[in-house]
Scaffold this motif. Structure first.
Motif, PDB file in Angstrom:
ATOM      1  N   SER A 137     -15.008 -11.317  45.361  1.00 31.60           N
ATOM      2  CA  SER A 137     -14.746  -9.984  45.904  1.00 31.60           C
ATOM      3  C   SER A 137     -13.252  -9.915  46.188  1.00 31.60           C
ATOM      4  O   SER A 137     -12.503 -10.835  45.839  1.00 31.60           O
ATOM      5  N   VAL A 138     -12.807  -8.851  46.840  1.00 29.32           N
ATOM      6  CA  VAL A 138     -11.368  -8.697  47.090  1.00 29.32           C
ATOM      7  C   VAL A 138     -10.807  -9.884  47.865  1.00 29.32           C
ATOM      8  O   VAL A 138      -9.743 -10.414  47.561  1.00 29.32           O
ATOM      9  N   GLY A 139     -11.528 -10.355  48.862  1.00 29.08           N
ATOM     10  CA  GLY A 139     -10.989 -11.417  49.707  1.00 29.08           C
ATOM     11  C   GLY A 139     -11.644 -12.771  49.530  1.00 29.08           C
ATOM     12  O   GLY A 139     -11.449 -13.666  50.369  1.00 29.08           O
ATOM     13  N   MET A 140     -12.405 -12.981  48.456  1.00 33.13           N
ATOM     14  CA  MET A 140     -13.176 -14.223  48.351  1.00 33.13           C
ATOM     15  C   MET A 140     -13.402 -14.607  46.894  1.00 33.13           C
ATOM     16  O   MET A 140     -13.704 -13.766  46.053  1.00 33.13           O
ATOM     17  N   VAL A 141     -13.215 -15.900  46.614  1.00 34.59           N
ATOM     18  CA  VAL A 141     -13.580 -16.485  45.320  1.00 34.59           C
ATOM     19  C   VAL A 141     -14.346 -17.763  45.613  1.00 34.59           C
ATOM     20  O   VAL A 141     -13.827 -18.672  46.273  1.00 34.59           O
ATOM     21  N   ASN A 142     -15.582 -17.838  45.142  1.00 32.93           N
ATOM     22  CA  ASN A 142     -16.406 -19.009  45.405  1.00 32.93           C
ATOM     23  C   ASN A 142     -17.121 -19.414  44.127  1.00 32.93           C
ATOM     24  O   ASN A 142     -17.765 -18.590  43.478  1.00 32.93           O
ATOM     25  N   ILE A 143     -16.992 -20.690  43.748  1.00 33.51           N
ATOM     26  CA  ILE A 143     -17.702 -21.222  42.587  1.00 33.51           C
ATOM     27  C   ILE A 143     -18.700 -22.252  43.086  1.00 33.51           C
ATOM     28  O   ILE A 143     -18.338 -23.187  43.800  1.00 33.51           O
ATOM     29  N   HIS A 144     -19.941 -22.073  42.697  1.00 35.14           N
ATOM     30  CA  HIS A 144     -21.011 -22.944  43.179  1.00 35.14           C
ATOM     31  C   HIS A 144     -21.716 -23.597  41.997  1.00 35.14           C
ATOM     32  O   HIS A 144     -22.110 -22.922  41.047  1.00 35.14           O
ATOM     33  N   LYS A 145     -21.860 -24.903  42.060  1.00 32.12           N
ATOM     34  CA  LYS A 145     -22.620 -25.652  41.053  1.00 32.12           C
ATOM     35  C   LYS A 145     -24.069 -25.693  41.507  1.00 32.12           C
ATOM     36  O   LYS A 145     -24.397 -26.297  42.530  1.00 32.12           O
ATOM     37  N   TYR A 146     -24.977 -25.053  40.745  1.00 31.08           N
ATOM     38  CA  TYR A 146     -26.357 -24.939  41.212  1.00 31.08           C
ATOM     39  C   TYR A 146     -27.280 -26.002  40.618  1.00 31.08           C
ATOM     40  O   TYR A 146     -28.434 -26.114  41.030  1.00 31.08           O
ATOM     41  N   TRP A 147     -26.790 -26.788  39.639  1.00 27.10           N
ATOM     42  CA  TRP A 147     -27.630 -27.811  39.011  1.00 27.10           C
ATOM     43  C   TRP A 147     -26.745 -28.914  38.462  1.00 27.10           C
ATOM     44  O   TRP A 147     -25.671 -28.653  37.911  1.00 27.10           O
ATOM     45  N   ASN A 148     -27.164 -30.140  38.662  1.00 24.89           N
ATOM     46  CA  ASN A 148     -26.530 -31.298  38.038  1.00 24.89           C
ATOM     47  C   ASN A 148     -27.622 -32.140  37.399  1.00 24.89           C
ATOM     48  O   ASN A 148     -28.678 -32.356  38.007  1.00 24.89           O
ATOM     49  N   LEU A 149     -27.368 -32.635  36.233  1.00 23.87           N
ATOM     50  CA  LEU A 149     -28.356 -33.481  35.579  1.00 23.87           C
ATOM     51  C   LEU A 149     -28.698 -34.683  36.442  1.00 23.87           C
ATOM     52  O   LEU A 149     -29.855 -35.109  36.523  1.00 23.87           O
ATOM     53  N   TYR A 150     -27.700 -35.219  37.149  1.00 24.72           N
ATOM     54  CA  TYR A 150     -27.916 -36.436  37.926  1.00 24.72           C
ATOM     55  C   TYR A 150     -28.573 -36.183  39.292  1.00 24.72           C
ATOM     56  O   TYR A 150     -28.738 -37.106  40.081  1.00 24.72           O
ATOM     57  N   ASP A 151     -28.948 -34.938  39.570  1.00 26.37           N
ATOM     58  CA  ASP A 151     -29.679 -34.678  40.816  1.00 26.37           C
ATOM     59  C   ASP A 151     -31.038 -35.370  40.831  1.00 26.37           C
ATOM     60  O   ASP A 151     -31.607 -35.623  41.893  1.00 26.37           O
ATOM     61  N   ARG A 152     -31.594 -35.629  39.639  1.00 24.91           N
ATOM     62  CA  ARG A 152     -32.872 -36.318  39.524  1.00 24.91           C
ATOM     63  C   ARG A 152     -32.662 -37.622  38.771  1.00 24.91           C
ATOM     64  O   ARG A 152     -32.819 -37.686  37.558  1.00 24.91           O
ATOM     65  N   CYS A 153     -32.268 -38.660  39.479  1.00 23.18           N
ATOM     66  CA  CYS A 153     -32.046 -39.972  38.853  1.00 23.18           C
ATOM     67  C   CYS A 153     -33.292 -40.851  38.890  1.00 23.18           C
ATOM     68  O   CYS A 153     -33.283 -41.959  38.349  1.00 23.18           O
ATOM     69  N   ASP A 154     -34.348 -40.374  39.546  1.00 25.85           N
ATOM     70  CA  ASP A 154     -35.561 -41.191  39.624  1.00 25.85           C
ATOM     71  C   ASP A 154     -36.182 -41.311  38.230  1.00 25.85           C
ATOM     72  O   ASP A 154     -36.381 -40.329  37.534  1.00 25.85           O
ATOM     73  N   GLN A 155     -36.473 -42.539  37.841  1.00 27.71           N
ATOM     74  CA  GLN A 155     -37.048 -42.763  36.529  1.00 27.71           C
ATOM     75  C   GLN A 155     -38.545 -42.444  36.525  1.00 27.71           C
ATOM     76  O   GLN A 155     -39.239 -42.670  37.505  1.00 27.71           O
ATOM     77  N   LEU A 156     -39.014 -41.935  35.403  1.00 27.47           N
ATOM     78  CA  LEU A 156     -40.435 -41.714  35.216  1.00 27.47           C
ATOM     79  C   LEU A 156     -41.149 -43.059  35.085  1.00 27.47           C
ATOM     80  O   LEU A 156     -40.625 -43.990  34.480  1.00 27.47           O
ATOM     81  N   GLN A 157     -42.303 -43.160  35.658  1.00 28.09           N
ATOM     82  CA  GLN A 157     -43.089 -44.399  35.584  1.00 28.09           C
ATOM     83  C   GLN A 157     -44.493 -44.060  35.080  1.00 28.09           C
ATOM     84  O   GLN A 157     -45.397 -43.777  35.860  1.00 28.09           O
ATOM     85  N   TYR A 158     -44.646 -44.033  33.770  1.00 26.26           N
ATOM     86  CA  TYR A 158     -45.940 -43.752  33.172  1.00 26.26           C
ATOM     87  C   TYR A 158     -46.711 -45.052  32.945  1.00 26.26           C
ATOM     88  O   TYR A 158     -46.140 -46.138  32.948  1.00 26.26           O
TER      89      TYR A 158
END
Length: 605
Positions: free
Chosen positions: A209-230
């Protein structure tokens, strides 16, 4: 193919309409017609451009409750998203197109709902009442988005070329050029080649907006580092098969003709097999590059095996590619774009296949791009085995891998197994000469197998040159099912020893996809390369390349002295092993040379 550019006066002041003709001419090519529409409100002006061969008519502009959305959106999980509206709407929400659905969901749930979107998108929302703009880009960066601000006027565009009237080519950003070098040409960060013009990174939104600039990262691949265990490997294979088939089916639109850019390898032939088996009523043809002169590059033997498997020899379109070598027709035929790209060197070959597919009437072209990055796996899985205390198993696998790749078992273990655990070997190699932001991201990932995967994932942005430049010439849309978000996340969480095995490459694919491919393809061990074509292309144009490159425009980055650059060029000319960063440096040098032609000035004296 779709483009858009938006200008907004954030203070609400009236804005002048675009010079529509000038912007349309920016992307017009002799190969395809385009149509455009200008949308002009009080404080906002938007230009929407589509190729006349657009795969499906879809609105790129809509207004709901004082908010305007402009963009290019394909939502693959429409059914899931629509269920979230049923309890809140009495109207028929299923008639919403993807743009309307996205806006409705954001108005009801807030901008964070985009994390639940599965698909490809880049769009802008202008809230006239709050005088605030929000721009969003998809998770894996399949669509591009650029922006700049001049006082209170915000400009946002799907492509840099559409911002050409609001920045100067002379205002070169050397910080970007260094980022390009450090990221090995795979750019997804804020900087662009021009100062004060910015890229919105993948999986991010910009709020301004006129007085604000904000960049937000909403997803990272590494947010889920837990391995699948089938329970067993068959479960991984079954899940992979389901995701892979869905990735192809969700991109296929029955009313139009599709082409698969098909070599004789596993990846592209699999896409053709899935299309023929799972969607037999959809018009899908293979398009293949073949070689009459370079027999070692030719894959007709394997291509015919697939065609015979589906009794479809009459469907294929062949393009003889003997003359589409590296830097073909340099310098005049060397394609300059608003950003440098390493894959521009092979544009003649890739462009010829896209043109061939377009000539058949195809509106979408499927490629196997991304499979090598995400399915191949690598030796760092040994470090994870040792870290978990599976010492004897790690030694056994190292011995098997050493035998298969004709390497020394001790050296393999030291470099890829023990080294990463003490911060040396492969781990040190991974972090050397890399951007500090990339290193920070790697530290979020505890598994060495996943660190290697993340590096490969970051490298997949090279597809954007094919998608936004080459395909744009012919008004077609490129589709890369191996970069499907659901598939990317699944493979990241698969244990390393499932994705990388000692007895075969791409075991998940080979063991799960026998239904779709003949045994000759599934069991194929060798991989055809295009080295003769590369060398011949260089040989034919090298005198022109070296004449241009020897000026050493990359001196502005202080990466290496001019004399060392000249020596490197001559060694490269004679086939000697040179720096690993040679192609990136040469890309920057030639891009700067073509930029000088545009500007008619010397960047380096």
């Amino acid at each position: 193919m779709k483009w858009f550019v938006v200008a907004i006066n954030l203070d609400g002041a009236p804005i002048s309409p675009f010079n529509e003709h000038s912007l349309v001419e920016t992307i017009r090519t002799p190969y395809n017609g385009i149509c455009s529409k200008l949308q002009h409100e009080s404080a906002m002006c938007a230009l929407i451009i589509e190729s006349t061969s657009t795969i499906m008519p879809q609105h790129m502009y809509t207004i709901r409750r004082h908010q305007t959305i402009i963009g290019d959106i394909r939502l693959d999980n429409r059914d899931v998203l629509l269920t979230r509206l049923k309890d809140l709407h009495t109207s028929r929400t299923e008639i919403f197109n993807d743009l309307e659905l996205a806006l409705e969901l954001i108005q009801l749930n807030g901008i964070s709902i985009v994390n639940d979107f599965v698909g490809e998108f880049s769009f802008v929302i202008w809230d006239e009442r709050e005088r605030k703009a929000i721009a969003v880009r998809d998770h894996t960066g399949m669509r591009t988005l650029f922006w700049t601000r001049q006082q209170n006027t915000l400009w946002i565009s799907s492509d840099l070329c559409l911002l050409k009237d609001v920045f100067s080519l002379e205002n070169v950003n050397t910080e970007y050029l260094m980022d390009f070098y450090l990221y090995n040409g795979h750019m997804d960060e804020l900087n662009t080649p021009y100062k004060d013009v910015y890229r919105l990174s993948s999986a991010s939104w910009l709020e301004i907006s006129v007085g604000m600039v904000n960049i937000h990262k909403y997803w990272n691949l590494y947010d889920r580092c837990d391995q699948l265990q089938y329970r067993n490997t068959e479960d991984y294979q079954s899940h992979f098969r389901e995701l892979m088939v869905n990735a192809v089916k969700r991109r296929m639109l029955p009313p139009v003709k599709h082409a698969v850019m098909m070599s004789g390898g596993l990846d592209s032939t699999l896409l053709y097999g899935i299309a023929r088996t799972e969607m037999p009523t959809v018009n899908t043809i293979p398009v293949s590059g073949v070689f009459d002169r370079w027999h070692e590059c030719d894959e007709r033997e394997y291509i015919y095996a697939v065609l015979d498997y589906y009794n479809s020899r009459d469907d294929i379109s062949f393009e003889v590619c003997d003359d589409y070598g590296t830097f073909n027709q340099f310098p005049n035929g060397y394609l300059w774009t608003y950003e440098p790209t390493v894959t521009a060197a092979s544009a003649s070959f890739t462009g010829a296949l896209i043109r061939c597919a377009s000539d058949t009437g195809a509106k979408q072209i499927f490629t196997g791009y991304g499979s090598d990055h995400l399915l191949t796996g690598s030796f760092p899985v040994l470090a994870d085995m040792l870290k978990k205390g599976r010492i004897s198993f790690a030694f056994k696998k190292a011995s098997e891998l050493a035998g298969r790749f004709r390497l020394s078992t001790p050296k393999l273990l030291v470099h890829y197994g023990i080294g990463p655990l003490i911060g040396s070997g492969w781990a040190k190699e991974l972090r050397s000469n890399k951007h500090s932001q990339f290193i920070k991201e790697l530290k979020q990932i505890p598994s060495y197998n996943q660190q290697e995967y993340y590096q490969q994932f970051k490298g997949t942005t090279a597809h954007l040159f094919m998608d936004r430049v080459l395909a744009a010439k012919y008004g077609v849309t490129m589709q890369h099912p191996f970069l499907d978000r659901d598939l990317v996340e699944f493979l990241f969480r698969v244990p390393g020893e499932v994705r990388f095995q000692s007895d075969m490459t791409k075991p998940l694919l080979r063991k799960s996809m026998g239904k779709y491919l003949p045994k000759q393809i599934i069991d194929r061990k060798n991989k055809t390369g295009h080295l003769p074509l590369t060398h011949e292309g260089l040989k034919q144009v090298w005198n022109k390349v070296i004449h241009v490159a020897s000026k050493g425009r990359i001196r502005i980055l202080n990466i290496l002295p001019h004399e060392e650059w000249l020596q490197t060029l001559y060694k490269f000319r004679h086939g000697m092993v040179v720096r690993e960063d040679m192609w990136v440096l040469l890309t920057l040098e030639l891009w700067l040379a073509k930029l000088e032609e545009q500007l008619k000035i010397d960047l380096v004296h």
